[in-house]
Design a protein around this motif. Sequence first.
Motif, mmCIF file in Angstrom:
data_model
loop_
_atom_site.group_PDB
_atom_site.id
_atom_site.type_symbol
_atom_site.label_atom_id
_atom_site.label_comp_id
_atom_site.label_asym_id
_atom_site.label_seq_id
_atom_site.Cartn_x
_atom_site.Cartn_y
_atom_site.Cartn_z
ATOM 1 N N GLY A 88 0.811 -1.219 0.000
ATOM 2 C CA GLY A 88 0.000 0.000 0.000
ATOM 3 C C GLY A 88 0.839 1.262 0.000
ATOM 4 O O GLY A 88 0.527 2.236 -0.698
ATOM 5 N N ILE A 89 1.923 1.258 0.774
ATOM 6 C CA ILE A 89 2.787 2.441 0.855
ATOM 7 C C ILE A 89 3.503 2.671 -0.466
ATOM 8 O O ILE A 89 3.639 3.801 -0.924
ATOM 9 C CB ILE A 89 3.802 2.280 2.010
ATOM 10 C CG1 ILE A 89 3.077 2.362 3.353
ATOM 11 C CG2 ILE A 89 4.902 3.326 1.926
ATOM 12 C CD1 ILE A 89 3.924 1.960 4.534
ATOM 13 N N THR A 90 3.965 1.590 -1.086
ATOM 14 C CA THR A 90 4.724 1.736 -2.328
ATOM 15 C C THR A 90 3.841 1.854 -3.564
ATOM 16 O O THR A 90 4.349 2.092 -4.656
ATOM 17 C CB THR A 90 5.696 0.545 -2.510
ATOM 18 O OG1 THR A 90 4.943 -0.663 -2.460
ATOM 19 C CG2 THR A 90 6.760 0.541 -1.447
ATOM 20 N N TRP A 91 2.538 1.706 -3.390
ATOM 21 C CA TRP A 91 1.603 1.772 -4.523
ATOM 22 C C TRP A 91 1.773 3.052 -5.320
ATOM 23 O O TRP A 91 1.739 3.045 -6.544
ATOM 24 C CB TRP A 91 0.178 1.647 -4.001
ATOM 25 C CG TRP A 91 -0.860 1.724 -5.078
ATOM 26 C CD1 TRP A 91 -1.477 2.843 -5.550
ATOM 27 C CD2 TRP A 91 -1.385 0.633 -5.834
ATOM 28 N NE1 TRP A 91 -2.366 2.519 -6.538
ATOM 29 C CE2 TRP A 91 -2.327 1.165 -6.731
ATOM 30 C CE3 TRP A 91 -1.155 -0.734 -5.825
ATOM 31 C CZ2 TRP A 91 -3.033 0.374 -7.625
ATOM 32 C CZ3 TRP A 91 -1.865 -1.517 -6.716
ATOM 33 C CH2 TRP A 91 -2.786 -0.958 -7.603
ATOM 34 N N LYS A 92 1.975 4.160 -4.626
ATOM 35 C CA LYS A 92 2.050 5.457 -5.307
ATOM 36 C C LYS A 92 3.277 5.578 -6.219
ATOM 37 O O LYS A 92 3.307 6.409 -7.105
ATOM 38 C CB LYS A 92 2.028 6.588 -4.296
ATOM 39 C CG LYS A 92 3.251 6.671 -3.417
ATOM 40 C CD LYS A 92 3.174 7.845 -2.461
ATOM 41 C CE LYS A 92 4.405 7.931 -1.592
ATOM 42 N NZ LYS A 92 4.459 7.008 -0.506
ATOM 43 N N GLU A 93 4.286 4.720 -6.011
ATOM 44 C CA GLU A 93 5.474 4.756 -6.861
ATOM 45 C C GLU A 93 5.121 4.421 -8.309
ATOM 46 O O GLU A 93 5.662 5.026 -9.233
ATOM 47 C CB GLU A 93 6.525 3.760 -6.356
ATOM 48 C CG GLU A 93 7.022 4.019 -4.950
ATOM 49 C CD GLU A 93 7.933 5.217 -4.860
ATOM 50 O OE1 GLU A 93 8.631 5.503 -5.844
ATOM 51 O OE2 GLU A 93 7.925 5.875 -3.802
ATOM 52 N N SER A 94 4.262 3.417 -8.496
ATOM 53 C CA SER A 94 3.881 3.001 -9.852
ATOM 54 C C SER A 94 2.589 2.196 -9.816
ATOM 55 O O SER A 94 2.617 0.974 -9.852
ATOM 56 C CB SER A 94 4.999 2.167 -10.486
ATOM 57 O OG SER A 94 4.597 1.734 -11.749
ATOM 58 N N PRO A 95 1.435 2.861 -9.753
ATOM 59 C CA PRO A 95 0.173 2.117 -9.736
ATOM 60 C C PRO A 95 -0.009 1.244 -10.975
ATOM 61 O O PRO A 95 -0.514 0.131 -10.884
ATOM 62 C CB PRO A 95 -0.904 3.196 -9.659
ATOM 63 C CG PRO A 95 -0.232 4.501 -9.649
ATOM 64 C CD PRO A 95 1.233 4.289 -9.671
ATOM 65 N N ILE A 96 0.437 1.723 -12.108
ATOM 66 C CA ILE A 96 0.303 0.938 -13.332
ATOM 67 C C ILE A 96 1.174 -0.316 -13.247
ATOM 68 O O ILE A 96 0.769 -1.399 -13.657
ATOM 69 C CB ILE A 96 0.658 1.792 -14.562
ATOM 70 C CG1 ILE A 96 -0.385 2.909 -14.700
ATOM 71 C CG2 ILE A 96 0.723 0.958 -15.834
ATOM 72 C CD1 ILE A 96 -0.002 4.037 -15.584
ATOM 73 N N GLY A 97 2.355 -0.168 -12.678
ATOM 74 C CA GLY A 97 3.236 -1.320 -12.486
ATOM 75 C C GLY A 97 2.615 -2.372 -11.587
ATOM 76 O O GLY A 97 2.752 -3.577 -11.834
ATOM 77 N N PHE A 98 1.907 -1.926 -10.545
ATOM 78 C CA PHE A 98 1.233 -2.888 -9.672
ATOM 79 C C PHE A 98 0.075 -3.566 -10.395
ATOM 80 O O PHE A 98 -0.174 -4.754 -10.188
ATOM 81 C CB PHE A 98 0.751 -2.213 -8.387
ATOM 82 C CG PHE A 98 1.835 -2.073 -7.370
ATOM 83 C CD1 PHE A 98 2.270 -3.174 -6.645
ATOM 84 C CD2 PHE A 98 2.451 -0.860 -7.153
ATOM 85 C CE1 PHE A 98 3.281 -3.065 -5.721
ATOM 86 C CE2 PHE A 98 3.462 -0.738 -6.226
ATOM 87 C CZ PHE A 98 3.886 -1.835 -5.506
ATOM 88 N N HIS A 99 -0.608 -2.828 -11.249
ATOM 89 C CA HIS A 99 -1.675 -3.457 -12.038
ATOM 90 C C HIS A 99 -1.089 -4.524 -12.969
ATOM 91 O O HIS A 99 -1.680 -5.592 -13.127
ATOM 92 C CB HIS A 99 -2.457 -2.417 -12.836
ATOM 93 C CG HIS A 99 -3.398 -1.598 -12.019
ATOM 94 N ND1 HIS A 99 -4.382 -2.152 -11.231
ATOM 95 C CD2 HIS A 99 -3.504 -0.259 -11.847
ATOM 96 C CE1 HIS A 99 -5.050 -1.198 -10.618
ATOM 97 N NE2 HIS A 99 -4.541 -0.038 -10.978
ATOM 98 N N VAL A 100 0.070 -4.235 -13.554
ATOM 99 C CA VAL A 100 0.731 -5.235 -14.399
ATOM 100 C C VAL A 100 1.044 -6.478 -13.572
ATOM 101 O O VAL A 100 0.786 -7.613 -13.991
ATOM 102 C CB VAL A 100 2.024 -4.668 -15.039
ATOM 103 C CG1 VAL A 100 2.813 -5.763 -15.735
ATOM 104 C CG2 VAL A 100 1.705 -3.558 -16.021
#
Length: 196
Positions: free
Chosen positions: A37-49
């Motif tokens: 959750g904390i690192t989500w803001k770094e790359s939301p698109i990357g997390f979706h991938v």
Amino acid sequence: MKIEKLLGKFGMKGISYGPRTGGKALLSLDEQLAIVGITWKESPIGFHVLFVELLSDRDSARELYQQTWLEAAKVMQTWRGVYPKQAIEALCLTAIAEATQQLGQLCPECNGVGRVTNKHRVTRKCPCCKEGRIEWTTETRFAVFCQTLPITYTRFKRYSTVLNKLVAWLVGQRTVAVLAVQSRVERENEEVREVA
């Protein structure tokens, strides 16, 4: 819970379902989810991938498709000539497929085993894949693209420059997400060791 599959990809330790018999996990499941959750803001698109790649998450796939559509439309603004809306759809689906299956698509002839048996029951190496995966080439990208928008190969060559940009963008976003989580886990582990 499929989230463990994602967390396992980052090498996070400490998930336990049964009663503790001894020792203490470095990070609890809640702490691991908090890291994501904390690192989500770094790359939301990357997390979706990552969610699409590892968890086959439909909501993430839908969001990833929308974001990739916007990026494709932005890249296509400099495009000279006309193109149908299905071209952007085909570009998005092909780019997402390649970014979420970087080792290649599962071979339909051997079902990912890498070996086939002929009519004489002799087992041989599969002739169309490498270790159960069909690697991404211009021809395989063309085949995936044509599932949405059947066009000629020469026309696809014009779209391939945009496709390469989209794939590079998605893979770059994925890499940022992985590195963000890994660095955060390392920091959390260092803090745990200092306290202990």
